[in-house]
Design a protein around this motif. Structure first.
Motif, PDB file in Angstrom:
ATOM      1  N   ASP A  43      -6.496   9.321  10.360  1.00 54.47           N
ATOM      2  CA  ASP A  43      -7.672   8.454  10.165  1.00 54.47           C
ATOM      3  C   ASP A  43      -7.212   7.018   9.930  1.00 54.47           C
ATOM      4  OD1 ASP A  43     -10.154  10.340   9.959  1.00 54.47           O
ATOM      5  OD2 ASP A  43      -8.585  11.321   8.807  1.00 54.47           O
ATOM      6  N   PRO A  44      -6.799   6.333  10.986  1.00 50.90           N
ATOM      7  CA  PRO A  44      -6.297   4.957  10.851  1.00 50.90           C
ATOM      8  C   PRO A  44      -7.422   3.991  10.499  1.00 50.90           C
ATOM      9  CG  PRO A  44      -6.503   5.547  13.159  1.00 50.90           C
ATOM     10  CD  PRO A  44      -6.782   6.803  12.373  1.00 50.90           C
ATOM     11  N   PRO A  45      -7.084   2.759  10.152  1.00 53.41           N
ATOM     12  CA  PRO A  45      -8.117   1.764   9.817  1.00 53.41           C
ATOM     13  C   PRO A  45      -9.109   1.580  10.954  1.00 53.41           C
ATOM     14  CG  PRO A  45      -5.930   0.956   9.241  1.00 53.41           C
ATOM     15  CD  PRO A  45      -5.722   2.222  10.019  1.00 53.41           C
ATOM     16  N   TYR A  59     -11.756  -4.438   6.055  1.00 52.76           N
ATOM     17  CA  TYR A  59     -13.199  -4.635   6.167  1.00 52.76           C
ATOM     18  C   TYR A  59     -13.638  -4.395   7.599  1.00 52.76           C
ATOM     19  CZ  TYR A  59     -12.394  -9.101   8.534  1.00 52.76           C
ATOM     20  OH  TYR A  59     -12.014 -10.059   9.446  1.00 52.76           O
ATOM     21  N   THR A  60     -14.928  -4.130   7.763  1.00 52.83           N
ATOM     22  CA  THR A  60     -15.539  -4.109   9.092  1.00 52.83           C
ATOM     23  C   THR A  60     -16.555  -5.236   9.162  1.00 52.83           C
ATOM     24  OG1 THR A  60     -17.240  -2.510   8.381  1.00 52.83           O
ATOM     25  CG2 THR A  60     -15.226  -1.625   9.396  1.00 52.83           C
ATOM     26  N   ASP A  61     -16.758  -5.756  10.367  1.00 53.17           N
ATOM     27  CA  ASP A  61     -17.642  -6.903  10.576  1.00 53.17           C
ATOM     28  C   ASP A  61     -18.382  -6.656  11.886  1.00 53.17           C
ATOM     29  OD1 ASP A  61     -18.837  -9.386  10.859  1.00 53.17           O
ATOM     30  OD2 ASP A  61     -17.043 -10.522  10.311  1.00 53.17           O
ATOM     31  N   THR A  62     -19.651  -6.289  11.790  1.00 50.05           N
ATOM     32  CA  THR A  62     -20.415  -5.922  12.978  1.00 50.05           C
ATOM     33  C   THR A  62     -21.747  -6.660  13.015  1.00 50.05           C
ATOM     34  OG1 THR A  62     -21.448  -4.040  11.830  1.00 50.05           O
ATOM     35  CG2 THR A  62     -19.410  -3.607  13.028  1.00 50.05           C
ATOM     36  N   GLY A  63     -22.307  -6.822  14.214  1.00 53.57           N
ATOM     37  CA  GLY A  63     -23.624  -7.415  14.379  1.00 53.57           C
ATOM     38  C   GLY A  63     -23.630  -8.928  14.256  1.00 53.57           C
ATOM     39  N   ARG A  64     -24.789  -9.509  14.497  1.00 52.54           N
ATOM     40  CA  ARG A  64     -24.980 -10.957  14.367  1.00 52.54           C
ATOM     41  C   ARG A  64     -26.322 -11.227  13.705  1.00 52.54           C
ATOM     42  NH1 ARG A  64     -21.772 -14.475  16.463  1.00 52.54           N
ATOM     43  NH2 ARG A  64     -23.388 -16.070  16.508  1.00 52.54           N
ATOM     44  N   TYR A 106      -8.109   1.345   2.942  1.00 50.92           N
ATOM     45  CA  TYR A 106      -6.889   0.631   3.332  1.00 50.92           C
ATOM     46  C   TYR A 106      -6.744  -0.728   2.639  1.00 50.92           C
ATOM     47  CZ  TYR A 106      -5.746   4.154   6.779  1.00 50.92           C
ATOM     48  OH  TYR A 106      -5.391   5.343   7.372  1.00 50.92           O
ATOM     49  N   SER A 107      -7.491  -0.954   1.574  1.00 54.49           N
ATOM     50  CA  SER A 107      -7.338  -2.198   0.810  1.00 54.49           C
ATOM     51  C   SER A 107      -6.311  -2.020  -0.302  1.00 54.49           C
ATOM     52  CB  SER A 107      -8.678  -2.629   0.199  1.00 54.49           C
ATOM     53  OG  SER A 107      -9.560  -3.105   1.187  1.00 54.49           O
ATOM     54  N   GLU A 108      -5.528  -3.052  -0.523  1.00 56.74           N
ATOM     55  CA  GLU A 108      -4.485  -3.000  -1.555  1.00 56.74           C
ATOM     56  C   GLU A 108      -5.077  -3.190  -2.947  1.00 56.74           C
ATOM     57  OE1 GLU A 108      -0.745  -4.785   1.051  1.00 56.74           O
ATOM     58  OE2 GLU A 108      -1.834  -6.091  -0.321  1.00 56.74           O
ATOM     59  N   ARG A 109      -4.333  -2.730  -3.947  1.00 52.66           N
ATOM     60  CA  ARG A 109      -4.722  -2.892  -5.351  1.00 52.66           C
ATOM     61  C   ARG A 109      -3.448  -3.172  -6.161  1.00 52.66           C
ATOM     62  NH1 ARG A 109      -9.577  -0.550  -7.986  1.00 52.66           N
ATOM     63  NH2 ARG A 109      -9.324  -0.457 -10.255  1.00 52.66           N
ATOM     64  N   PRO A 110      -2.938  -4.396  -6.097  1.00 56.03           N
ATOM     65  CA  PRO A 110      -1.676  -4.707  -6.792  1.00 56.03           C
ATOM     66  C   PRO A 110      -1.772  -4.439  -8.288  1.00 56.03           C
ATOM     67  CG  PRO A 110      -2.291  -6.469  -5.283  1.00 56.03           C
ATOM     68  CD  PRO A 110      -3.470  -5.560  -5.364  1.00 56.03           C
ATOM     69  N   ARG A 111      -0.650  -4.093  -8.879  1.00 53.10           N
ATOM     70  CA  ARG A 111      -0.618  -3.776 -10.304  1.00 53.10           C
ATOM     71  C   ARG A 111      -0.505  -5.021 -11.180  1.00 53.10           C
ATOM     72  NH1 ARG A 111       0.820   1.622 -11.650  1.00 53.10           N
ATOM     73  NH2 ARG A 111       1.218   2.935  -9.829  1.00 53.10           N
ATOM     74  N   ASN A 112      -0.429  -6.201 -10.581  1.00 52.30           N
ATOM     75  CA  ASN A 112      -0.200  -7.402 -11.385  1.00 52.30           C
ATOM     76  C   ASN A 112      -1.476  -7.987 -11.982  1.00 52.30           C
ATOM     77  OD1 ASN A 112      -1.400  -8.407  -9.096  1.00 52.30           O
ATOM     78  ND2 ASN A 112       0.208  -9.884  -8.616  1.00 52.30           N
ATOM     79  N   ARG A 113      -2.590  -7.269 -11.867  1.00 50.71           N
ATOM     80  CA  ARG A 113      -3.833  -7.724 -12.495  1.00 50.71           C
ATOM     81  C   ARG A 113      -4.713  -6.525 -12.833  1.00 50.71           C
ATOM     82  NH1 ARG A 113      -5.765 -11.063  -7.256  1.00 50.71           N
ATOM     83  NH2 ARG A 113      -3.502 -11.075  -6.976  1.00 50.71           N
ATOM     84  N   LEU A 114      -5.633  -6.753 -13.751  1.00 54.57           N
ATOM     85  CA  LEU A 114      -6.581  -5.712 -14.148  1.00 54.57           C
ATOM     86  C   LEU A 114      -7.796  -5.818 -13.236  1.00 54.57           C
ATOM     87  CD1 LEU A 114      -7.051  -3.493 -16.291  1.00 54.57           C
ATOM     88  CD2 LEU A 114      -8.233  -5.225 -17.673  1.00 54.57           C
ATOM     89  N   TRP A 115      -8.114  -4.737 -12.510  1.00 51.63           N
ATOM     90  CA  TRP A 115      -9.135  -4.816 -11.475  1.00 51.63           C
ATOM     91  C   TRP A 115     -10.515  -4.500 -12.026  1.00 51.63           C
ATOM     92  CZ3 TRP A 115      -8.498  -7.525  -7.386  1.00 51.63           C
ATOM     93  CH2 TRP A 115      -7.200  -7.751  -6.911  1.00 51.63           C
TER      94      TRP A 115
END
Length: 342
Positions: A43-45, A59-64, A106-115
């Motif tokens: 199940d790729p991006p 992210y996905t970006d569809t429509g106008r 597929y979004s990153e979540r770095p450990r260098n901050r509190l999310w």
């Protein structure tokens, strides 16, 4: 001589048990890592990536047309809005941007901050600026409502209105926060996420999702849109656990700011929601937001957006009718959208 040799070769029971446990943990970690990598291959991006402050967001970006931003809840992926039909309906006459929130999909979540919800909102707002998203209507489901509200509180000039679905809005005790707390802890959480947690998730996932839909039935194709093993990757379990632990402080921070939100807000909930009580949260929020409407759907649960996708899309149109863009803003937005698409 024989007895002495026997004593040297015999391990104490505690040491033997520890060795077995360590071997089992290593084997489990290798297996779960393999399952996670295999899930990502299968199940790729499905969208694009944007780098914001050192964080890679999918992210996905569809429509106008006028922009709408979709923020999913805990556990799931951005495909949740596609599976419910919301993305497709809106994309007929809107630009629809859906994010995998930090740590999900597929979004990153770095450990260098509190999310926190506030941190996620700040990151997504910068992403929207890079993508040329001009004053979108923001739709949030479940945990995503906390991010949507944080955007409205911290960047009100950048948000046209909110559609909030099945949200948790006021601090109250949460069993899921307590149960997932160990998996959110450093070191201990890492061990659990790579060993026991995915196995427990495989046993409980279907019943958990069924409870989220109840009293409605879970769609048969749900796990086709939301592959089970993608939800059980150690990275996703970490995001799910941390978000559950951060839910109560997020609501506590936002609570005092609700009366100051004067943009249009449309609130939806399922009357049978067993995850978040609609009276204690959605109805109560409607009581303190000066420019809100409330729709509590019968025979629906936490995943109410699968039942009322058309009503959610109509709420977007209603907000747009009450907050028209200026001609200049629309022109600028179209130019930026074209730049982002290229």
């Amino acid at each position: 001589m024989s007895n002495l040799f026997t004593k040297r070769k015999t391990r104490p029971p505690a040491v033997a048990a520890l060795a077995v446990a360590a071997t089992t943990a290593v084997a489990a970690a290798i297996w779960n890592r393999y399952k996670a990598k295999r899930a990502e291959r299968e199940d790729p991006p499905i969208g694009r990536f944007v780098d914001v402050d050192g964080v890679r967001l999918h992210y996905t970006d569809t429509g106008r047309g006028p922009c709408v931003v979709l923020l999913h809840g805990n556990t799931v992926l951005l495909q949740d809005f596609e599976a419910s039909g919301v993305t497709g309906m809106l994309a007929e006459d809107h630009r629809v941007i859906s994010f995998d929130r930090p740590g999900f999909g597929y979004s990153e979540r770095p450990r260098n901050r509190l999310w926190t919800a506030q941190a996620q909102a700040a990151l997504l707002q910068r992403a929207l600026e890079l993508l040329g998203a001009n004053r979108p209507v923001v739709i949030g489901h479940s945990w995503g409502t906390l991010v949507a509200l944080s955007l409205a509180v911290d960047s009100p000039a950048q948000v046209r209105g909110l559609v909030l679905v099945s949200g948790y809005y006021f601090p109250s005790a949460r069993l899921d926060g307590v149960m997932t707390a160990p998996a959110a802890m450093p070191v201990v959480g890492d061990v659990l996420r790579y060993t026991a947690s995915p196995f427990a998730g495989r046993l409980l996932m279907k019943k958990t999702v069924q409870a989220m839909f109840a009293p409605a039935s879970m769609p048969e194709a749900f796990f086709g849109s939301m592959p089970r093993e993608m939800l059980l990757r150690p990275s996703q379990i970490r995001a799910t656990s941390e978000d559950a632990a951060l839910m109560l402080p997020a609501a506590a921070r936002l609570r005092d700011n609700y009366p100051s939100i004067d943009m249009p807000v449309r609130i939806f909930a399922g009357a049978g929601d067993k995850v978040v009580d609609p009276e204690s949260h959605s109805a109560r929020l409607h009581g303190v937001l000066p420019n809100s409407t409330l729709d509590i759907e019968p025979d629906a649960g936490h995943m109410v957006h699968y039942k009322i996708a058309a009503l959610i899309c109509a709420a977007v149109s209603d907000i747009e009718a009450h907050t028209p863009h200026s001609a200049t803003a629309d022109s600028d937005g179209d130019q930026l959208e074209a730049m982002a698409a290229s």
